[in-house]
Motif scaffolding. Structure first.
Motif, short mmCIF file in Angstrom:
data_model
loop_
_atom_site.label_atom_id
_atom_site.label_comp_id
_atom_site.label_asym_id
_atom_site.label_seq_id
_atom_site.Cartn_x
_atom_site.Cartn_y
_atom_site.Cartn_z
N ALA A 93 -39.27 -17.21 4.71
CA ALA A 93 -40.43 -18.08 5.52
C ALA A 93 -41.71 -17.46 5.54
O ALA A 93 -41.83 -16.03 5.77
CB ALA A 93 -40.07 -18.54 6.67
N SER A 94 -42.86 -18.10 5.25
CA SER A 94 -44.25 -17.27 5.58
C SER A 94 -45.06 -18.37 6.12
O SER A 94 -44.94 -19.45 6.03
CB SER A 94 -44.73 -17.17 4.15
N GLY A 95 -46.15 -17.93 6.83
CA GLY A 95 -47.07 -18.77 7.62
C GLY A 95 -47.06 -18.49 9.07
O GLY A 95 -46.06 -18.05 9.56
N GLY A 153 -37.99 -26.16 2.06
CA GLY A 153 -37.99 -25.38 0.98
C GLY A 153 -37.53 -26.27 -0.08
O GLY A 153 -37.36 -27.49 0.01
N GLN A 154 -37.62 -25.79 -1.26
CA GLN A 154 -37.31 -26.48 -2.71
C GLN A 154 -35.74 -26.67 -2.85
O GLN A 154 -35.21 -27.69 -3.86
CB GLN A 154 -37.86 -25.81 -3.87
N CYS A 186 -33.49 -17.61 2.94
CA CYS A 186 -34.59 -18.35 2.84
C CYS A 186 -35.65 -17.70 3.47
O CYS A 186 -35.68 -17.26 4.75
CB CYS A 186 -34.40 -19.94 4.08
N GLN A 194 -44.31 -22.01 4.42
CA GLN A 194 -44.03 -22.13 3.02
C GLN A 194 -42.33 -21.39 3.23
O GLN A 194 -42.12 -20.39 4.01
CB GLN A 194 -44.49 -21.51 1.95
N TYR A 208 -41.22 -28.58 7.79
CA TYR A 208 -41.12 -27.93 6.62
C TYR A 208 -39.87 -27.53 5.82
O TYR A 208 -38.83 -27.42 6.46
CB TYR A 208 -41.80 -26.45 7.14
N GLN A 266 -39.01 -20.60 0.82
CA GLN A 266 -38.35 -20.34 -0.59
C GLN A 266 -36.80 -19.94 -0.43
O GLN A 266 -36.45 -18.89 0.21
CB GLN A 266 -39.17 -19.02 -1.03
#
Length: 122
Positions: free
Chosen positions: A23-25, A113-114, A21, A2, A111, A4
């Motif tokens: 990041a996770s995961g 982000g929004q 930005c 993910q 992947y 953000q």
């Protein structure tokens, strides 16, 4: 994974902004990460990328010398420092991640982000 993105805003020409930005995961620390931008009615275009360890970067010619991409691996965060902004930089900025080379185009990144809006206007 993910992503953000944050840090956009409305500024005057010549101003600076820093996009972040987070990041996770799993595996994200091994991925190339990058920033792309998109204006209404136009395709999403490449801005800059950074390698998994932050050691290598790649920029589109129009932002060289004005934008700096960096990566904090401990925080899983990528930054885009944007200086001397011009109206042509106005767009929605998206961060992306994936097991791709630095020169990869938007279709190769897995992947996203929004996005965060950047508006440069006097």
């Amino acid at each position: 994974v993910q992503l953000q993105a944050s840090g956009g805003g409305s500024v005057q020409p010549g101003a600076s902004l820093r996009l972040s930005c987070a990041a996770s995961g799993s595996s994200v620390n091994s991925y190339t990460m990058g920033w792309f931008r998109q204006s209404p009615g136009k395709d999403r275009t490449f801005v800059a990328t950074v390698s998994w360890n932050g050691g290598s970067t790649y920029y589109i010619n129009s932002v060289k010398g004005r934008f700096t991409i960096s990566r904090d691996t401990a925080k899983n965060t990528v930054y885009l420092q944007m200086d001397n902004l011009i109206p042509a930089d106005t767009a929605r900025y998206y961060c992306a991640a994936g097991p791709v080379p630095l020169t990869a185009g938007p279709r190769e990144f897995e992947y996203w982000g929004q996005g965060t809006q950047v508006t440069v206007s006097s």
